[in-house]
Design an enzyme around this catalytic site. Structure first.
Site, mmCIF file in Angstrom:
data_model
loop_
_atom_site.group_PDB
_atom_site.id
_atom_site.type_symbol
_atom_site.label_atom_id
_atom_site.label_comp_id
_atom_site.label_asym_id
_atom_site.label_seq_id
_atom_site.Cartn_x
_atom_site.Cartn_y
_atom_site.Cartn_z
ATOM 1 N N HIS A 1 39.268 42.116 40.945
ATOM 2 C CA HIS A 1 39.194 41.827 42.380
ATOM 3 C C HIS A 1 40.570 41.471 42.949
ATOM 4 O O HIS A 1 40.851 41.753 44.102
ATOM 5 C CB HIS A 1 38.182 40.715 42.670
ATOM 6 N N HIS B 1 36.188 37.057 48.925
ATOM 7 C CA HIS B 1 36.908 37.244 47.669
ATOM 8 C C HIS B 1 38.331 36.714 47.700
ATOM 9 O O HIS B 1 38.879 36.360 46.658
ATOM 10 C CB HIS B 1 36.837 38.696 47.207
ATOM 11 N N HIS C 1 29.918 32.138 44.016
ATOM 12 C CA HIS C 1 30.281 33.491 44.439
ATOM 13 C C HIS C 1 29.043 34.350 44.679
ATOM 14 O O HIS C 1 28.912 34.994 45.722
ATOM 15 C CB HIS C 1 31.211 34.140 43.400
ATOM 16 N N HIS D 1 34.622 49.565 45.517
ATOM 17 C CA HIS D 1 33.804 48.511 44.904
ATOM 18 C C HIS D 1 32.550 49.112 44.285
ATOM 19 O O HIS D 1 32.204 48.838 43.134
ATOM 20 C CB HIS D 1 33.439 47.446 45.946
ATOM 21 N N HIS E 1 31.919 43.582 36.945
ATOM 22 C CA HIS E 1 31.377 42.230 37.151
ATOM 23 C C HIS E 1 30.773 41.664 35.865
ATOM 24 O O HIS E 1 30.616 42.386 34.888
ATOM 25 C CB HIS E 1 30.298 42.245 38.230
ATOM 26 N N PHE F 1 25.951 45.282 45.401
ATOM 27 C CA PHE F 1 27.252 45.745 44.901
ATOM 28 C C PHE F 1 27.744 47.015 45.595
ATOM 29 O O PHE F 1 28.924 47.161 45.870
ATOM 30 C CB PHE F 1 27.187 46.051 43.402
ATOM 31 N N HIS G 1 27.174 35.836 48.340
ATOM 32 C CA HIS G 1 26.841 37.252 48.590
ATOM 33 C C HIS G 1 25.411 37.375 49.119
ATOM 34 O O HIS G 1 25.156 38.063 50.109
ATOM 35 C CB HIS G 1 26.945 38.055 47.294
HETATM 36 CU CU1 C2O Z 1 32.818 42.597 43.328
HETATM 37 CU CU2 C2O Z 1 31.796 39.493 44.945
HETATM 38 O O1 C2O Z 1 31.754 41.128 44.037
#
Ligand code: C2O
Length: 342
Positions: free
Chosen positions: A118, A272, A239, A88, A109, A259, A243
């Site tokens: 993803h 995810h 989303h 990631h 992203h 990230f 995070h």
């Molecule tokens: Cu690759 Cu929710 O981020």
């Protein structure tokens, strides 16, 4: 020209995007000599992805064991837990040059690569775990944060003795706190209000605010495009809020809120998996309307991942459009936000 899977030998120390400082970790993957064009294997038995809050004790024990085994793999095995977390980081923190434009970096992203990239990331993570416990039907659990019954951190992740635990979380947001899908730094104390706002957020992101494909998927991003052309509704909204809500408030957001480190948070993969599920739900809601970009700049874009046999493979966006063809399906639960038309 579509974005192409990076040359791993041209991976450099990336940037911490929360602080704009160089990263203090190296998240470049091991280099492989052979790359295989990946073909989706025939589906013999469907993998089942359960809602995390409904998962059985037996399932949780299996998942816990699988992640434990993943953590115990040799540190340089690309299937090792930290190597998987670094996948990631490497695709997000500006470590790779674009193939064909060495002046520009890759950041998957905030663009139309968000859903397909993803999906592949989870796909191999899931297959690695399944292989480690010798269960070809193993599927990742989804954190059902779009449903009032699933809005708190799922219990399986908060037991300190579990391989699914991570100490680097916002300690004020442990269960029973309900996640705030519009979170921007302060949690409201009124749970009823949060839950009702969340349903409105979901309706807006999935239905009301989506007119064009870009609205949902994010902006076009090809070879020669500057990173960060713009996210779609869910990526930008619920989303991202989740995070930040999970990550530490006292550091640069580790683990979930940054990230480079979010792949170290086992809950990330359930977060995810729900985003992945929302993609499927959104496509179903479209009915006869166009669901996917038809341009080759999207369909032929490719990424590189290590598969469950530690083989480096090249995968394409065009193979991600149907999760059932990829061999997995989600537990059916209701979507109360659909009735939440404001
Ligand atoms: Cu690759 Cu929710 O981020």
């Amino acid at each position: 020209t579509p974005l192409a899977g990076p040359d791993f030998t041209k991976c450099s120390r990336g940037t911490n995007l929360n602080t704009s400082q160089p990263l203090d970790v190296d998240c470049c993957p091991p280099v492989a000599t052979a790359i295989i064009d990946y073909k989706l294997p025939p589906v013999k038995k469907m993998r089942f992805r359960p809602a995390a809050h409904l998962a059985t004790d037996e399932y949780i024990a299996k998942y816990d064991k699988a992640v434990e085994l993943m953590k115990a793999l040799p540190a340089d095995d690309p299937r090792n837990f930290m190597q998987q977390a670094n996948v990631h980081c490497a695709y997000c923190n500006l470590t790779y040059e674009q193939v064909g434009d060495s002046d520009l970096k890759i950041q998957i992203h905030n663009s139309w690569h968000f859903y397909p990239w993803h999906r592949w990331y989870l796909y191999f993570y899931e297959r690695i775990l399944g292989k480690l416990i010798d269960d070809p039907t193993f599927g990742l659990p989804f954190w059902n944060w779009d449903n009032p019954k699933g809005m708190a951190m799922p219990a399986m992740f908060v037991k300190p003795s579990s391989s699914l635990f991570d100490a680097r979380r916002n300690q004020n947001h442990l269960p029973p706190a309900a996640t705030d899908l519009a979170y921007s730094g302060t949690q409201s104390v009124d749970t009823t209000q949060i839950v009702s706002n969340n349903l409105t957020v979901m309706y807006n992101e999935m239905v009301r605010n989506v007119q064009t494909l870009e609205d949902f998927y994010g902006a076009r991003y090809n070879t020669g495009t500057q990173p960060d052309p713009g996210p779609g509704t869910v990526e930008r909204g619920s989303h991202a809020a989740l995070h930040v809500w999970v990550g530490e408030a006292t550091s640069s957001g580790e683990d979930m809120g940054n990230f480079y480190s979010c792949g170290r948070e086992p809950m990330f993969f359930s977060h995810h998996t729900n985003v992945d599920r929302l993609w499927t739900i959104w496509r179903d809601l479209r009915g006869s309307k166009t669901k996917d970009f038809v341009d080759s700049d999207w369909l032929d874009a490719s990424y590189l991942f290590y598969d469950e046999n530690a083989q480096l493979v090249r995968v394409k966006v065009s193979d991600t459009l149907d999760n059932k063809k990829m061999g997995y399906d989600f537990q059916k639960v209701d979507t109360p936000w659909l009735k939440n038309r404001p």
